[in-house]
Design an enzyme around this catalytic site. Structure first.
Site, PDB file in Angstrom:
ATOM      1  N   LYS A  46      -1.413   8.110  18.346  1.00 19.78           N
ATOM      2  CA  LYS A  46      -1.751   8.001  16.923  1.00 19.78           C
ATOM      3  C   LYS A  46      -3.160   7.449  16.747  1.00 19.78           C
ATOM      4  CE  LYS A  46      -1.146   8.056  12.506  1.00 19.78           C
ATOM      5  NZ  LYS A  46      -0.681   7.008  11.660  1.00 19.78           N
ATOM      6  N   ASN A  68      -9.694  10.058  10.357  1.00 21.93           N
ATOM      7  CA  ASN A  68      -9.895   9.204   9.176  1.00 21.93           C
ATOM      8  C   ASN A  68     -11.356   9.067   8.753  1.00 21.93           C
ATOM      9  OD1 ASN A  68      -7.188   8.956   9.796  1.00 21.93           O
ATOM     10  ND2 ASN A  68      -7.051   6.826   9.172  1.00 21.93           N
ATOM     11  N   SER A  99      -5.826   7.280   4.881  1.00 21.29           N
ATOM     12  CA  SER A  99      -5.784   5.879   4.440  1.00 21.29           C
ATOM     13  C   SER A  99      -7.200   5.305   4.349  1.00 21.29           C
ATOM     14  CB  SER A  99      -4.922   5.049   5.393  1.00 21.29           C
ATOM     15  OG  SER A  99      -5.335   5.260   6.719  1.00 21.29           O
ATOM     16  N   ALA A 124       0.749   9.583   2.868  1.00 17.73           N
ATOM     17  CA  ALA A 124       1.099   9.119   1.513  1.00 17.73           C
ATOM     18  C   ALA A 124      -0.112   8.460   0.884  1.00 17.73           C
ATOM     19  CB  ALA A 124       2.247   8.111   1.585  1.00 17.73           C
ATOM     20  N   GLY A 176       0.843  -1.198   0.000  1.00 19.44           N
ATOM     21  CA  GLY A 176       0.000   0.000   0.000  1.00 19.44           C
ATOM     22  C   GLY A 176       0.875   1.243   0.000  1.00 19.44           C
ATOM     23  N   GLU A 183      -9.797  -0.067   8.170  1.00 18.29           N
ATOM     24  CA  GLU A 183      -9.254  -0.467   9.477  1.00 18.29           C
ATOM     25  C   GLU A 183     -10.141   0.006  10.627  1.00 18.29           C
ATOM     26  OE1 GLU A 183      -4.501  -0.234   8.980  1.00 18.29           O
ATOM     27  OE2 GLU A 183      -5.543   1.610   8.491  1.00 18.29           O
TER      28      GLU A 183
HETATM   29  O1  KPL Z   1      -2.361   8.149   9.580  1.00 14.57           O
HETATM   30  C1  KPL Z   1      -2.944   8.831   8.770  1.00 14.57           C
HETATM   31  C2  KPL Z   1      -3.839   8.089   7.848  1.00 14.57           C
HETATM   32  O2  KPL Z   1      -4.251   8.606   6.825  1.00 14.57           O
HETATM   33  O3  KPL Z   1      -4.128   6.919   8.172  1.00 14.57           O
HETATM   34  C3  KPL Z   1      -2.832  10.336   8.780  1.00 14.57           C
HETATM   35  C4  KPL Z   1      -1.748  10.758   9.749  1.00 14.57           C
HETATM   36  C5  KPL Z   1      -4.153  10.917   9.187  1.00 14.57           C
HETATM   37  C6  KPL Z   1      -2.366  10.906   7.464  1.00 14.57           C
HETATM   38  O4  KPL Z   1      -3.311  10.867   6.469  1.00 14.57           O
END
Ligand code: KPL
Length: 304
Positions: A184, A192, A255, A136, A14, A267
């Site tokens: 996190k 998200n 993500s 990313a 990914g 997730e």
């Molecule tokens: O962890 C991330 C995700 O997209 O899962 C962040 C930090 C919000 C970056 O997009």
């Protein structure tokens, strides 16, 4: 430690897996990207902003192998990055378990709390957790955009950073990785799902008045849960941390947004779902997080 660079296998092709693959190659490490299906090209395209703030796209030659080919081979893995989605990790690891050396080093780079299952699956290996706020996304199977520069905490001593692409990613060794993992988790819980609901890039959540209200409400609920779990120190200033992450990754698609947009499962069970389950054990109800979970699950069902 010798000068010889270890050969890393990357499980999970990914956005994060591709990003790390690209930076390891640029740092001259031998790597192999493990892909679910055969890839037609052995080049990875990386788009990023360089240290001199130039937009740059590079084509990077990489080695790929499919999960099946690896499982049927006698290749032995001494260094493995696990960058799969939490919901796919168990199956993927089980398939290639015979290839993973008993003393292998396994670096786990995932959102959510799925990594808590890994010690059972890999009891003798050396497991290191990494927590990142890098943003990313992939534009196709072997093209990745490093859209937001973040920081990656590595739960190992500073020597470990020599095994990683430290020239390209902001990495630091950290002694309290559990704290970082919770921190996190709370950021992902807040951000998200809402990017999916508002169908927007991370930074746009700050521009949409309704989204800002929802961000405030979800942060408030997370703070109450964290308090009850004895983790209030994790969420000190949560709304500011969320806003900073949204600014630093403003051009990124979260993500979860990427998963929903590509018809994949998300997730959610390992992010908001994990938090709600922990809160429910203490008899705390979580209507805001629960509403996010319900919304995402409905979208997952619709995509099937
Ligand atoms: O962890 C991330 C995700 O997209 O899962 C962040 C930090 C919000 C970056 O997009």
């Amino acid at each position: 430690m010798t000068d010889q660079k270890p050969s890393w296998y990357i499980l999970g092709a990914g956005a994060m897996g591709c990003l790390w693959a690209a930076y390891w190659r640029l740092s001259d490490f031998p790597i192999t990207l493990i892909t679910p299906t055969p890839r037609s090209s052995s080049f990875l395209e990386l788009a990023r902003r360089t240290s001199t703030n130039r937009e740059e796209t590079q084509r990077i030659k990489i080695r790929t192998i499919t999960l099946e080919e690896l499982a049927q081979s006698s290749l032995r893995i001494d260094h493995l990055l696990v960058a799969t989605k939490a919901q796919h990790t168990r199956d993927a690891i089980t398939k290639i378990k015979g290839n993973i050396a008993p003393q292998a080093t396994v670096l786990i780079l995932q959102n959510g709390m799925g990594s808590k299952e890994l010690p059972q699956l890999l009891p003798s290996q050396y497991l290191v957790t990494a927590i990142t706020t890098d943003g990313a996304y992939r534009t196709d199977k072997l093209s990745v955009v490093h859209a937001g520069k973040g920081h990656t905490h590595i739960g190992a001593d500073p020597h470990f950073l020599n095994l990683l692409p430290s020239d390209y990613l902001e990495l630091s060794s950290c002694t309290n990785i559990d704290f970082r993992q919770w921190e996190k988790l709370t950021l992902n819980c807040a951000i998200n799902g809402l990017t999916v609901i508002h169908h927007c890039k991370n930074g746009d959540l700050l521009k949409i008045p309704q989204a800002r209200k929802q961000l405030a409400a979800v942060c408030q609920e997370i703070a109450t849960i964290a308090d009850a779990l004895g983790l209030s120190f994790v969420v000190n200033g949560l709304i500011e941390q969320v806003e900073n992450t949204l600014k630093n990754t403003s051009d990124n698609y979260s993500s979860m947004y990427q998963d929903i947009n590509n018809g994949r499962t998300t997730e959610i069970d390992y992010i908001n779902g994990y938090l709600v389950a922990e809160a429910n054990k203490l008899g705390i109800s979580c209507p805001v997080n629960q509403a996010i979970i319900n919304d995402i699950k409905q979208r997952e069902r619709m995509a099937k």
